[in-house]
Design an enzyme around this catalytic site. Sequence first.
Site, mmCIF file in Angstrom:
data_model
loop_
_atom_site.group_PDB
_atom_site.id
_atom_site.type_symbol
_atom_site.label_atom_id
_atom_site.label_comp_id
_atom_site.label_asym_id
_atom_site.label_seq_id
_atom_site.Cartn_x
_atom_site.Cartn_y
_atom_site.Cartn_z
ATOM 1 N N ASP A 29 130.205 -138.114 -72.543
ATOM 2 C CA ASP A 29 130.168 -137.100 -71.485
ATOM 3 C C ASP A 29 129.305 -137.632 -70.347
ATOM 4 O OD1 ASP A 29 129.472 -134.672 -69.962
ATOM 5 O OD2 ASP A 29 130.386 -133.600 -71.632
ATOM 6 N N ILE A 30 129.786 -137.519 -69.124
ATOM 7 C CA ILE A 30 129.012 -138.055 -67.990
ATOM 8 C C ILE A 30 127.814 -137.167 -67.631
ATOM 9 C CG2 ILE A 30 130.767 -139.486 -66.870
ATOM 10 C CD1 ILE A 30 131.408 -137.120 -65.034
ATOM 11 N N GLU A 88 135.489 -125.937 -68.528
ATOM 12 C CA GLU A 88 135.552 -126.811 -67.349
ATOM 13 C C GLU A 88 136.821 -127.656 -67.342
ATOM 14 O OE1 GLU A 88 132.012 -129.232 -66.697
ATOM 15 O OE2 GLU A 88 133.230 -130.701 -65.628
ATOM 16 N N HIS A 93 138.950 -130.498 -76.493
ATOM 17 C CA HIS A 93 137.934 -131.502 -76.797
ATOM 18 C C HIS A 93 136.803 -130.883 -77.593
ATOM 19 C CE1 HIS A 93 136.869 -129.689 -72.909
ATOM 20 N NE2 HIS A 93 135.594 -129.862 -73.256
ATOM 21 N N HIS A 95 132.696 -131.407 -78.279
ATOM 22 C CA HIS A 95 131.446 -132.053 -77.869
ATOM 23 C C HIS A 95 130.674 -132.450 -79.127
ATOM 24 C CE1 HIS A 95 131.258 -130.591 -73.553
ATOM 25 N NE2 HIS A 95 132.120 -129.713 -74.048
HETATM 26 P P1 AMP Z 1 133.929 -127.889 -71.139
HETATM 27 O O1 AMP Z 1 135.366 -127.972 -70.645
HETATM 28 O O2 AMP Z 1 133.236 -126.663 -70.685
HETATM 29 O O3 AMP Z 1 133.834 -128.106 -72.624
HETATM 30 O O4 AMP Z 1 133.141 -129.096 -70.461
HETATM 31 C C1 AMP Z 1 133.769 -130.307 -70.123
HETATM 32 C C2 AMP Z 1 132.808 -131.449 -70.239
HETATM 33 O O5 AMP Z 1 133.459 -132.615 -69.735
HETATM 34 C C3 AMP Z 1 131.496 -131.300 -69.445
HETATM 35 O O6 AMP Z 1 130.401 -131.453 -70.328
HETATM 36 C C4 AMP Z 1 131.567 -132.417 -68.414
HETATM 37 O O7 AMP Z 1 130.315 -133.014 -68.163
HETATM 38 C C5 AMP Z 1 132.526 -133.404 -69.043
HETATM 39 N N1 AMP Z 1 133.266 -134.222 -68.092
HETATM 40 C C6 AMP Z 1 133.924 -133.802 -66.986
HETATM 41 N N2 AMP Z 1 134.514 -134.842 -66.367
HETATM 42 C C7 AMP Z 1 134.218 -135.932 -67.109
HETATM 43 C C8 AMP Z 1 134.532 -137.324 -66.996
HETATM 44 N N3 AMP Z 1 135.283 -137.791 -65.984
HETATM 45 N N4 AMP Z 1 134.052 -138.174 -67.932
HETATM 46 C C9 AMP Z 1 133.288 -137.705 -68.964
HETATM 47 N N5 AMP Z 1 132.966 -136.410 -69.127
HETATM 48 C C10 AMP Z 1 133.419 -135.544 -68.212
#
Ligand code: AMP
Length: 134
Positions: A29-30, A88, A93, A95
């Site tokens: 995760d970035i 988001e 996915h 975590h």
């Molecule tokens: P959520 O959809 O709420 O589970 O969160 C999505 C996660 O994806 C967040 O923690 C972001 O930091 C992460 N994220 C978003 N874009 C990217 C990316 N390009 N590379 C890695 N992680 C990402």
Amino acid sequence: MASIFTQIVEGNLPCHKICENDSFLAFLDINPIKPGHSLVIPKKEVDYLFDLEDDLYRGLMAFAKPVAEAIRAAVSCQRVGVIVAGYEVPHAHVHLIPTESMADFSFALARRASDPDLAKVAESIRQQLPRVQS
Ligand code: AMP
């Protein structure tokens, strides 16, 4: 339009990859809550985790297991915690988050990490994978 994660799967966006097979991908995760915070995704784009076909759902969790073990071996932590959010990015996915206590289960702690820092952590997790898989 393809999700951000599909764009990563297709190689159109970069990621700090940990491992992949034909069906799944794990990468950092970035915006990690803690260094080593990783995401595990099915390559097939499905928005909601619990809409995955049973085989894909089980496969995702099985794929995540050695990744979690490698994170724990690479990063000092009590437990690798699991969060499913998806508010988001509309691409299923999981975590995987290194944690020391319940207080670490908080996206309010997430901070953008630098590419060099992410590259270093990803490499240390990749190095542990063969050991946890043997
Ligand atoms: P959520 O959809 O709420 O589970 O969160 C999505 C996660 O994806 C967040 O923690 C972001 O930091 C992460 N994220 C978003 N874009 C990217 C990316 N390009 N590379 C890695 N992680 C990402």
